[in-house]
Design an enzyme around this catalytic site. Structure first.
Site, PDB file in Angstrom:
ATOM      1  N   GLU A   1       3.676  -6.152   7.516  1.00 30.29           N
ATOM      2  CA  GLU A   1       2.610  -5.289   8.048  1.00 30.29           C
ATOM      3  C   GLU A   1       2.636  -5.135   9.563  1.00 30.29           C
ATOM      4  O   GLU A   1       2.330  -4.054  10.087  1.00 30.29           O
ATOM      5  CB  GLU A   1       1.239  -5.823   7.599  1.00 30.29           C
ATOM      6  CG  GLU A   1       0.891  -5.536   6.151  1.00 30.29           C
ATOM      7  CD  GLU A   1       1.388  -6.596   5.193  1.00 30.29           C
ATOM      8  OE1 GLU A   1       0.956  -6.600   4.031  1.00 30.29           O
ATOM      9  OE2 GLU A   1       2.230  -7.427   5.601  1.00 30.29           O
TER      10      GLU A   1
ATOM     11  N   ALA B   1       0.828  -1.199   0.000  1.00 30.30           N
ATOM     12  CA  ALA B   1       0.000   0.000   0.000  1.00 30.30           C
ATOM     13  C   ALA B   1       0.866   1.254   0.000  1.00 30.30           C
ATOM     14  O   ALA B   1       1.971   1.272   0.541  1.00 30.30           O
ATOM     15  CB  ALA B   1      -0.910   0.005   1.221  1.00 30.30           C
TER      16      ALA B   1
ATOM     17  N   GLY C   1       1.399  -5.902   0.162  1.00 28.68           N
ATOM     18  CA  GLY C   1       0.460  -6.193  -0.912  1.00 28.68           C
ATOM     19  C   GLY C   1       1.115  -6.795  -2.134  1.00 28.68           C
ATOM     20  O   GLY C   1       0.485  -7.576  -2.857  1.00 28.68           O
TER      21      GLY C   1
ATOM     22  N   GLU D   1       1.288 -10.338  -1.456  1.00 22.65           N
ATOM     23  CA  GLU D   1      -0.070 -10.876  -1.521  1.00 22.65           C
ATOM     24  C   GLU D   1      -0.545 -11.036  -2.962  1.00 22.65           C
ATOM     25  O   GLU D   1      -1.261 -12.001  -3.272  1.00 22.65           O
ATOM     26  CB  GLU D   1      -1.010  -9.977  -0.721  1.00 22.65           C
ATOM     27  CG  GLU D   1      -0.766 -10.092   0.776  1.00 22.65           C
ATOM     28  CD  GLU D   1      -1.480  -9.038   1.597  1.00 22.65           C
ATOM     29  OE1 GLU D   1      -2.101  -9.406   2.603  1.00 22.65           O
ATOM     30  OE2 GLU D   1      -1.407  -7.843   1.232  1.00 22.65           O
TER      31      GLU D   1
END
Length: 266
Positions: free
Chosen positions: A142, A74, A119, A122
């Site tokens: 995170e 992010a 991300g 991910e």
């Protein structure tokens, strides 16, 4: 497909391989290490929806622009200026972006180079096949900034890596180089630096030569079967087999084999 070859809000869609049957979705915000902004997430979800609905697309490559990163997660600079209400409003936009990649009905090959963090990791976990070059670095950091992986990281790592390795990755927030990523099962193929996109496109091209009905059915059975009993999984496989066995692709595939020619999947 709408917007083919055009970069908009940090995402580019290309269709230049696999006889037009391979779509390449490019994370294209290299000046920010392909960090995911709200606009970029919204665009990515829309592109994935277009690709998913396009019956001519048989395989997808998820790649990234620039030399340093696949995606660093992010955009924390954007998020730093947001209120709690704005962050909450951003959440469904992000979920749609990650869900868009994860739920593509076509096989997805991730071409990972450089940093694949948060991300970015991910997105790789959301793919079916992960090709990584020598520069690739994976991680879910995170918890180090007071967050939990929110793009599927906890659940996808658990299913792909197993509980111990997933816990190691998530709880420590540490980074894995390409060799350890291969050992963990986070990456599937290792290639020399600078060649990952070409390798991913080649794999997608091989996939695209096969029956699109069979490949989609096989992907669905494998995705749905990951968390069920063997008996239930075999029932999913049976349903996949029946989907294909009475399809035009089965008739064309067997005819082409016997006639010693390339199948025409239509």
């Amino acid at each position: 497909m709408d917007g083919d070859g055009v970069t908009l809000d940090g995402v580019t869609l290309r269709r230049d391989a696999g006889d037009g049957h391979v779509a390449e979705i490019v994370l294209d915000r290299p000046e920010a290490l392909n960090a995911l902004s709200t606009a970029m997430a919204r665009r990515l979800a829309a592109v994935c929806a277009d690709v998913a609905a396009d019956g001519s697309v048989r395989a997808v490559v998820l790649s990234a622009a620039g030399e340093k990163a696949f995606c660093v997660g992010a955009d924390l600079k954007e998020r730093n200026a947001m209120s709690d209400a704005e962050i909450l409003a951003q959440r469904p936009v992000f979920r749609a972006a990650f869900g868009g990649v994860l739920n593509l009905p076509q096989p997805v090959v991730a071409a990972v180079h450089g940093y694949a963090l948060g991300g970015g990791c991910e997105f790789a976990l959301s793919a079916d096949i992960v090709v990584a070059d020598e520069s690739a670095v994976f991680g879910l950091p995170e918890v180090g900034v007071g967050l939990v992986p929110g793009g599927g990281g906890t659940q996808l790592a658990l299913r792909r890596l197993g509980p111990g390795k997933a816990a190691d990755l998530v709880f420590t927030g540490r980074r894995l180089g390409v060799e350890e990523a291969l050992e963990y099962g986070l990456a599937d193929r290792r290639v020399p630096a600078g060649t990952v996109r070409e390798e991913a496109l080649a794999i997608a091209g091989l996939i695209a030569r096969n029956s699109p009905i069979a490949v989609r059915a096989a992907k669905r059975a494998m995705r749905l079967g990951g968390g069920v009993s063997l008996e239930a999984g075999l029932d999913l496989e049976e349903n996949a087999w029946r989907t294909v066995a009475f399809s035009p692709d089965r008739r064309e595939g067997i005819a082409a084999f016997n006639e010693k020619r390339k199948p025409n999947w239509g």
